[in-house]
Design a protein around this motif. Sequence first.
Motif, PDB file in Angstrom:
ATOM      1  N   TYR A  50       0.825  -1.212   0.000  1.00 28.83           N
ATOM      2  CA  TYR A  50       0.000   0.000   0.000  1.00 28.83           C
ATOM      3  C   TYR A  50       0.860   1.263   0.000  1.00 28.83           C
ATOM      4  CZ  TYR A  50      -3.333   3.549   1.561  1.00 28.83           C
ATOM      5  OH  TYR A  50      -4.093   4.683   1.660  1.00 28.83           O
ATOM      6  N   THR A  51       1.796   1.354   0.932  1.00 32.15           N
ATOM      7  CA  THR A  51       2.639   2.560   0.990  1.00 32.15           C
ATOM      8  C   THR A  51       3.551   2.660  -0.233  1.00 32.15           C
ATOM      9  OG1 THR A  51       4.208   1.343   2.387  1.00 32.15           O
ATOM     10  CG2 THR A  51       2.613   2.766   3.508  1.00 32.15           C
ATOM     11  N   ASN A  52       4.052   1.529  -0.722  1.00 35.51           N
ATOM     12  CA  ASN A  52       4.908   1.568  -1.913  1.00 35.51           C
ATOM     13  C   ASN A  52       4.155   2.055  -3.144  1.00 35.51           C
ATOM     14  OD1 ASN A  52       7.177   0.610  -0.549  1.00 35.51           O
ATOM     15  ND2 ASN A  52       6.680  -1.526  -0.948  1.00 35.51           N
ATOM     16  N   SER A  53       2.845   1.850  -3.158  1.00 34.05           N
ATOM     17  CA  SER A  53       2.044   2.299  -4.304  1.00 34.05           C
ATOM     18  C   SER A  53       1.972   3.822  -4.375  1.00 34.05           C
ATOM     19  CB  SER A  53       0.626   1.726  -4.224  1.00 34.05           C
ATOM     20  OG  SER A  53      -0.129   2.320  -3.176  1.00 34.05           O
ATOM     21  N   TRP A  54       2.339   4.501  -3.294  1.00 35.46           N
ATOM     22  CA  TRP A  54       2.322   5.965  -3.311  1.00 35.46           C
ATOM     23  C   TRP A  54       3.280   6.540  -4.340  1.00 35.46           C
ATOM     24  CZ3 TRP A  54       2.612   7.115   2.702  1.00 35.46           C
ATOM     25  CH2 TRP A  54       1.451   6.604   3.300  1.00 35.46           C
ATOM     26  N   MET A  55       4.256   5.756  -4.769  1.00 31.59           N
ATOM     27  CA  MET A  55       5.187   6.224  -5.802  1.00 31.59           C
ATOM     28  C   MET A  55       4.504   6.378  -7.149  1.00 31.59           C
ATOM     29  SD  MET A  55       8.674   4.077  -4.977  1.00 31.59           S
ATOM     30  CE  MET A  55       7.877   2.466  -4.787  1.00 31.59           C
ATOM     31  N   LEU A  56       3.339   5.724  -7.304  1.00 35.07           N
ATOM     32  CA  LEU A  56       2.633   5.694  -8.580  1.00 35.07           C
ATOM     33  C   LEU A  56       1.414   6.617  -8.556  1.00 35.07           C
ATOM     34  CD1 LEU A  56       2.704   1.817  -8.955  1.00 35.07           C
ATOM     35  CD2 LEU A  56       4.184   3.442 -10.157  1.00 35.07           C
ATOM     36  N   PRO A  57       0.967   7.092  -9.713  1.00 33.83           N
ATOM     37  CA  PRO A  57      -0.243   7.937  -9.754  1.00 33.83           C
ATOM     38  C   PRO A  57      -1.457   7.267  -9.118  1.00 33.83           C
ATOM     39  CG  PRO A  57       0.915   8.036 -11.843  1.00 33.83           C
ATOM     40  CD  PRO A  57       1.611   6.984 -11.040  1.00 33.83           C
ATOM     41  N   TYR A  58      -1.613   5.955  -9.338  1.00 29.83           N
ATOM     42  CA  TYR A  58      -2.730   5.214  -8.752  1.00 29.83           C
ATOM     43  C   TYR A  58      -2.666   5.271  -7.227  1.00 29.83           C
ATOM     44  CZ  TYR A  58      -6.091   1.426  -7.984  1.00 29.83           C
ATOM     45  OH  TYR A  58      -7.178   0.693  -7.572  1.00 29.83           O
ATOM     46  N   GLY A  59      -1.508   5.025  -6.666  1.00 26.10           N
ATOM     47  CA  GLY A  59      -1.349   5.038  -5.214  1.00 26.10           C
ATOM     48  C   GLY A  59      -1.584   6.408  -4.612  1.00 26.10           C
ATOM     49  N   GLN A  60      -1.161   7.457  -5.321  1.00 26.12           N
ATOM     50  CA  GLN A  60      -1.396   8.816  -4.838  1.00 26.12           C
ATOM     51  C   GLN A  60      -2.887   9.126  -4.781  1.00 26.12           C
ATOM     52  OE1 GLN A  60       0.850  11.759  -4.093  1.00 26.12           O
ATOM     53  NE2 GLN A  60       2.000   9.947  -3.469  1.00 26.12           N
ATOM     54  N   ALA A  61      -3.608   8.761  -5.831  1.00 23.70           N
ATOM     55  CA  ALA A  61      -5.059   8.997  -5.853  1.00 23.70           C
ATOM     56  C   ALA A  61      -5.756   8.192  -4.770  1.00 23.70           C
ATOM     57  CB  ALA A  61      -5.628   8.642  -7.231  1.00 23.70           C
ATOM     58  N   LEU A  62      -5.308   6.953  -4.550  1.00 26.96           N
ATOM     59  CA  LEU A  62      -5.900   6.105  -3.522  1.00 26.96           C
ATOM     60  C   LEU A  62      -5.668   6.686  -2.131  1.00 26.96           C
ATOM     61  CD1 LEU A  62      -7.379   3.404  -2.994  1.00 26.96           C
ATOM     62  CD2 LEU A  62      -5.132   2.321  -2.800  1.00 26.96           C
ATOM     63  N   LEU A  63      -4.470   7.182  -1.886  1.00 27.71           N
ATOM     64  CA  LEU A  63      -4.156   7.795  -0.590  1.00 27.71           C
ATOM     65  C   LEU A  63      -5.036   9.019  -0.338  1.00 27.71           C
ATOM     66  CD1 LEU A  63      -2.436   8.251   1.956  1.00 27.71           C
ATOM     67  CD2 LEU A  63      -0.774   9.452   0.504  1.00 27.71           C
ATOM     68  N   ILE A  64      -5.149   9.895  -1.325  1.00 31.95           N
ATOM     69  CA  ILE A  64      -5.953  11.117  -1.161  1.00 31.95           C
ATOM     70  C   ILE A  64      -7.422  10.764  -0.929  1.00 31.95           C
ATOM     71  CG2 ILE A  64      -6.767  13.203  -2.347  1.00 31.95           C
ATOM     72  CD1 ILE A  64      -4.013  13.268  -3.753  1.00 31.95           C
ATOM     73  N   LYS A  65      -7.902   9.753  -1.639  1.00 34.55           N
ATOM     74  CA  LYS A  65      -9.282   9.290  -1.440  1.00 34.55           C
ATOM     75  C   LYS A  65      -9.489   8.840   0.007  1.00 34.55           C
ATOM     76  CE  LYS A  65     -12.560   5.700  -2.815  1.00 34.55           C
ATOM     77  NZ  LYS A  65     -12.833   4.550  -3.717  1.00 34.55           N
ATOM     78  N   HIS A  66      -8.563   8.051   0.515  1.00 41.87           N
ATOM     79  CA  HIS A  66      -8.671   7.557   1.889  1.00 41.87           C
ATOM     80  C   HIS A  66      -8.593   8.695   2.908  1.00 41.87           C
ATOM     81  CE1 HIS A  66      -7.287   3.264   0.614  1.00 41.87           C
ATOM     82  NE2 HIS A  66      -8.550   3.500   0.333  1.00 41.87           N
ATOM     83  N   LEU A  67      -7.770   9.697   2.632  1.00 41.42           N
ATOM     84  CA  LEU A  67      -7.647  10.831   3.558  1.00 41.42           C
ATOM     85  C   LEU A  67      -8.936  11.647   3.616  1.00 41.42           C
ATOM     86  CD1 LEU A  67      -4.002  12.078   2.843  1.00 41.42           C
ATOM     87  CD2 LEU A  67      -4.835  10.856   4.860  1.00 41.42           C
TER      88      LEU A  67
END
Length: 365
Positions: free
Chosen positions: A208-225
């Motif tokens: 999950y945290t490693n996915s933050w390097m990718l556009p998908y992971g960034q969007a997922l993180l912001i959604k969760h926040l």
Amino acid sequence: MVFIGIISEPLLYICFSLLIGSFLLQIVPSSYRPDFNVPKGVLMAATAGIAIFSFIPVLQIILYLYQDIGFSQTFKSVLFTFEVGKAWIFTYLVSNALFIYIVWFDYRKRSLYAYFGMVITFMLILALGWSSHASSIEKWNGFLIHTIHFLAVTIWVGILIVVSWFSRNYSNWLNFLRWFTPVAMMCFLITVITGLFLMTVVINYKDYTNSWMLPYGQALLIKHLFLIPLMTYAFINSVLIRRKLKNHENFNPIRWTKAESLVVFLIFSTTAILGQQEPPHDIKTTLASSGVSKLFDLFYQGNITRDFVIVLGLELNSVMLLILALSFLGLTILSYIKKASILLGFSMSVLCVVAFYLSLMVSIQ
């Protein structure tokens, strides 16, 4: 075309929510809800919107493939051989049936009409689950989980949107909260559980945290926040407003439900951005093909290799930003207590998400 997809997806969610919310509230006895009126024209537009906006993913596939065999042949192939194309044909036909039904039968006159409207709308939700990414990977399990997930979201959000923007008054609001609060809590719980399953279809929990390097992971993180201010407004609109109404019957709670619905729209928008990114089934492979997210690269200045692993650590800057985020969260609640403007409270909730995000980004080691 990506921009059109980002715009169309949240509008598609709103169309579904309007239909479900309108039909469902009409079934509820009038003494347990505020008076509301969603015009037939709005429901007709929402139905047409489902047929139009659900076609955008199909069009994206066609435009991606048509150069090899031509537009016409690709159009036929995608429409009649791809699952997403066949699902859209079903959606189009059912949408037309619902459109005609809304024209002929006024859901506001008889509860039976609302029941039938809900059944037809549920058929459209089934079609959406059929064409989902989860269904294409996990077959029946993906289809079932995505359908339950989306149904829970539209029930919760649909009721919220209708009472926020189409209520004529706020009569019976306490009676409304008595049943809507547990329904919303149940829908949220179902959404979280099914959402976790849908996330594992794309990425592993440990990545999950490693996915933050990718556009998908960034969007997922912001959604969760954004779930943080959403839960804050849910607390205001259930617990605090219930106490307020018991002591002040003339207090108008609708403007605070409007603020909650705006946060929901932001979550829908981040979900749309998420849907336009390449799913990172394998972080290393996706990183090699798509590269690092520009947003992540903006905050992390270190060297990123194929075997890079994100590790979080608390430092002074991250702690200060975390305190700032919690302060903005407190100010969101305080804006309600002090009867400040909705715009101020909404701004504080957005700044809360920004501060939480920055706290996480600067804590990467």
